[in-house]
Design a protein around this motif. Structure first.
Motif, PDB file in Angstrom:
ATOM      1  N   TRP A 183     -21.304  -0.606  11.572  1.00 41.96           N
ATOM      2  CA  TRP A 183     -20.330  -0.419  12.648  1.00 41.96           C
ATOM      3  C   TRP A 183     -19.012  -1.112  12.304  1.00 41.96           C
ATOM      4  CZ3 TRP A 183     -17.624  -3.521  16.133  1.00 41.96           C
ATOM      5  CH2 TRP A 183     -17.060  -2.882  17.243  1.00 41.96           C
ATOM      6  N   PHE A 184     -19.091  -2.350  11.840  1.00 37.26           N
ATOM      7  CA  PHE A 184     -17.877  -3.083  11.481  1.00 37.26           C
ATOM      8  C   PHE A 184     -17.131  -2.390  10.354  1.00 37.26           C
ATOM      9  CE2 PHE A 184     -19.755  -6.570  13.888  1.00 37.26           C
ATOM     10  CZ  PHE A 184     -18.634  -7.116  14.475  1.00 37.26           C
ATOM     11  N   ARG A 185     -17.863  -1.876   9.400  1.00 32.74           N
ATOM     12  CA  ARG A 185     -17.221  -1.196   8.274  1.00 32.74           C
ATOM     13  C   ARG A 185     -16.524   0.072   8.715  1.00 32.74           C
ATOM     14  NH1 ARG A 185     -21.164  -3.782   4.467  1.00 32.74           N
ATOM     15  NH2 ARG A 185     -19.698  -4.660   2.981  1.00 32.74           N
ATOM     16  N   GLU A 186     -17.149   0.804   9.620  1.00 37.11           N
ATOM     17  CA  GLU A 186     -16.530   2.039  10.102  1.00 37.11           C
ATOM     18  C   GLU A 186     -15.267   1.750  10.901  1.00 37.11           C
ATOM     19  OE1 GLU A 186     -17.000   5.207   9.299  1.00 37.11           O
ATOM     20  OE2 GLU A 186     -18.309   4.295   7.821  1.00 37.11           O
ATOM     21  N   VAL A 187     -15.313   0.662  11.654  1.00 35.82           N
ATOM     22  CA  VAL A 187     -14.108   0.264  12.388  1.00 35.82           C
ATOM     23  C   VAL A 187     -12.990  -0.048  11.404  1.00 35.82           C
ATOM     24  CG1 VAL A 187     -13.082  -1.520  13.818  1.00 35.82           C
ATOM     25  CG2 VAL A 187     -15.318  -0.603  14.414  1.00 35.82           C
ATOM     26  N   ALA A 188     -13.323  -0.799  10.364  1.00 33.70           N
ATOM     27  CA  ALA A 188     -12.318  -1.168   9.372  1.00 33.70           C
ATOM     28  C   ALA A 188     -11.747   0.067   8.686  1.00 33.70           C
ATOM     29  CB  ALA A 188     -12.920  -2.109   8.339  1.00 33.70           C
ATOM     30  N   GLU A 189     -12.607   1.042   8.499  1.00 38.77           N
ATOM     31  CA  GLU A 189     -12.199   2.256   7.786  1.00 38.77           C
ATOM     32  C   GLU A 189     -11.316   3.142   8.664  1.00 38.77           C
ATOM     33  OE1 GLU A 189     -13.182   3.298   3.779  1.00 38.77           O
ATOM     34  OE2 GLU A 189     -14.179   1.830   5.038  1.00 38.77           O
ATOM     35  N   ALA A 231      -7.311  -0.897   3.237  1.00 41.48           N
ATOM     36  CA  ALA A 231      -7.627   0.507   3.464  1.00 41.48           C
ATOM     37  C   ALA A 231      -8.983   0.903   2.885  1.00 41.48           C
ATOM     38  CB  ALA A 231      -6.539   1.386   2.872  1.00 41.48           C
ATOM     39  N   PRO A 236      -6.657  -7.080  10.766  1.00 45.90           N
ATOM     40  CA  PRO A 236      -7.854  -6.554  11.417  1.00 45.90           C
ATOM     41  C   PRO A 236      -8.843  -5.872  10.477  1.00 45.90           C
ATOM     42  CG  PRO A 236      -5.917  -6.085  12.744  1.00 45.90           C
ATOM     43  CD  PRO A 236      -5.408  -6.632  11.444  1.00 45.90           C
ATOM     44  N   PRO A 237      -8.419  -4.895   9.671  1.00 46.40           N
ATOM     45  CA  PRO A 237      -9.417  -4.251   8.800  1.00 46.40           C
ATOM     46  C   PRO A 237     -10.119  -5.225   7.863  1.00 46.40           C
ATOM     47  CG  PRO A 237      -7.201  -3.342   8.443  1.00 46.40           C
ATOM     48  CD  PRO A 237      -7.118  -4.212   9.626  1.00 46.40           C
ATOM     49  N   PHE A 251     -12.675  -7.299   9.743  1.00 47.52           N
ATOM     50  CA  PHE A 251     -13.894  -6.542  10.047  1.00 47.52           C
ATOM     51  C   PHE A 251     -14.754  -6.380   8.801  1.00 47.52           C
ATOM     52  CE2 PHE A 251     -11.723  -5.335  13.959  1.00 47.52           C
ATOM     53  CZ  PHE A 251     -12.761  -5.326  14.853  1.00 47.52           C
ATOM     54  N   ARG A 252     -14.120  -6.139   7.686  1.00 48.05           N
ATOM     55  CA  ARG A 252     -14.890  -5.953   6.452  1.00 48.05           C
ATOM     56  C   ARG A 252     -15.589  -7.235   6.037  1.00 48.05           C
ATOM     57  NH1 ARG A 252     -11.192  -1.425   4.848  1.00 48.05           N
ATOM     58  NH2 ARG A 252     -12.736   0.164   4.388  1.00 48.05           N
ATOM     59  N   ALA A 300     -18.604  -7.719   8.110  1.00 49.23           N
ATOM     60  CA  ALA A 300     -19.682  -6.830   7.668  1.00 49.23           C
ATOM     61  C   ALA A 300     -20.341  -7.364   6.402  1.00 49.23           C
ATOM     62  CB  ALA A 300     -19.138  -5.429   7.427  1.00 49.23           C
ATOM     63  N   ALA A 330      -7.413  -2.403  15.314  1.00 50.67           N
ATOM     64  CA  ALA A 330      -8.051  -1.660  14.224  1.00 50.67           C
ATOM     65  C   ALA A 330      -8.345  -0.218  14.614  1.00 50.67           C
ATOM     66  CB  ALA A 330      -9.335  -2.364  13.793  1.00 50.67           C
ATOM     67  N   THR A 331      -8.370   0.056  15.903  1.00 51.24           N
ATOM     68  CA  THR A 331      -8.786   1.398  16.344  1.00 51.24           C
ATOM     69  C   THR A 331      -7.632   2.232  16.878  1.00 51.24           C
ATOM     70  OG1 THR A 331      -9.358   0.476  18.505  1.00 51.24           O
ATOM     71  CG2 THR A 331     -11.136   0.728  16.909  1.00 51.24           C
ATOM     72  N   ILE A 386      -8.135   5.819  15.583  1.00 55.02           N
ATOM     73  CA  ILE A 386      -9.267   6.565  16.150  1.00 55.02           C
ATOM     74  C   ILE A 386      -9.063   6.842  17.622  1.00 55.02           C
ATOM     75  CG2 ILE A 386     -11.771   6.744  16.076  1.00 55.02           C
ATOM     76  CD1 ILE A 386     -11.958   4.244  14.578  1.00 55.02           C
TER      77      ILE A 386
END
Lengths: 232, 232
Positions: free
Chosen positions: A131-137, B48, B128-129, B132-133, B136, B191-192, B195
DNA sequence: GTCTATAAATAGATAGAC
DNA sequence: GTCTATCTATTTATAGAC
């Protein structure tokens, strides 16, 4: 290998309904579990190293077969990952949706939602990291179907909040803020179990000893208090 | 290329103090900005695509020089990443530490802390990214120094909470829970951004229109309300 | 400090036998 | 369904000229 615990943990769970329904029907006999073994091994690998960092070779080795089998069952590395994502978000979405459409009072639904995220994170150790990785992505890997599953989760929160508002029990708060205030901290808790021990040893007392139930109760209290307007 | 906005945004900021002090002193003349250009390009690339997904070739191309220069300035891909991490956590840690050691009343310190995380996330779009990474990853890349910087942030929160408790204004709540309840949702918000627009279009109204200030005010209210015990 | 050229390992993916 | 062998592209990293 680092993160070997993840491999072991994951190998003995994940029998989601979608596992067999997802791909082509199995025909032949043989051991027959190869698809599931790949799925489990890949789940652990993706959680530990991310999509780019994951190696098809390593997945094959962990699953105790060769990588040609991976391309036989799933069409590509991306296809494999996509199925794992769908399985994950699908399961969480289903659990959450069941809560939203139950006949509990809104306040209990909120508490149950918090509990559901925690339970799902425990049942699937790969859920928080992925989940965290997808957010980062930024949702790069998310095909429309998976995005739909994610949307379902948000919609459930939205439903619960709206219901509480109409019943006169909740203040009208943006569901995305409610969602963020619950999911992000809860998953952070499970994703940082390892680091928290290092932090504890590095001198911050109380870092490692947060109890799981204590944490869930805390988030529940905050979320409900917020929605019921007991915060200025 | 995807995420090109990140490259552009990052190129025109990040002049952190540690940037020049970090590595060996520059001697020769030349253009002289090669190290900074690499640093900026790498920051965007790592944000990224993550550490594993990042390509030294691509970083070199973005920085408009060849990759031998990268190994000249930083010793390896990992070394480059490590410096970026230190720079990032160092900057956030410094800002937060300044707040903790100020002479504001505890309640204001909490509000300022929330604001600080948001400001830092805006000034450094890669924050942020990458955060999050790293979560993870479970702290795999974190050398002791960087872990120390992270610890500094937690310690600041701990200081603020403890101060408020001693002053009789705050309830004694585990600082890690406070930290999680603030940092995770705030960074999730930033981060979102991308999305959320997709989610909006997919049918969840109100997803994209959350205002930045509105969100900060929300988290501030929740954090302060929680600490001041205005939640049952 | 900056470059080209290249080494050496590993990546994802496929062909084809059984 | 399962395997071995292999193709091709890309990876991190270095050697060495200027």
């Amino acid at each position: 290998m680092l993160n070997n615990w993840l491999v072991k943990l994951t190998n003995q769970l994940v029998k989601s309904s979608r596992l067999k329904a997802g791909g082509r029907r199995r025909r032949g006999p043989a051991n027959g579990h190869s698809r599931e073994r790949i799925f489990a091994a890949a789940t652990a690998e993706f959680a530990a190293r991310g999509f780019a960092g994951a190696s098809v070779d390593r997945i094959a080795a962990t699953a105790h077969l060769n990588k040609a089998m991976i391309y036989y069952h799933f069409r590509s590395k991306a296809g494999l990952y996509r199925e794992i994502l769908r399985d994950m978000f699908g399961a969480v979405g289903a659990r959450v949706s069941a809560i939203a459409s139950s006949d509990l009072p809104p306040t209990d639904k909120v508490r149950q939602f918090v509990q559901a995220i925690a339970l799902e994170a425990e049942a699937r150790p790969h859920f928080p990291p992925i989940w965290f990785r997808e957010v980062a992505e930024g949702g790069t890997h998310l095909d429309p179907a998976t995005l739909g599953d994610m949307l379902g989760i948000l919609r459930s929160v939205s439903t619960i909040v709206g219901e509480g508002v109409r019943a006169g029990r909740f203040k009208p708060i943006n569901p995305l803020l409610v969602h963020a205030g619950i999911v992000a901290p809860v998953l952070l808790f499970f994703a940082t179990t390892g680091i928290r021990r290092r932090i504890e040893r590095a001198g911050l007392r109380g870092a490692a000893q947060i109890d799981r139930d204590e944490m869930v109760a805390h988030i529940q209290r905050v979320a409900v208090g917020l929605l019921e307007g007991r915060i200025a």
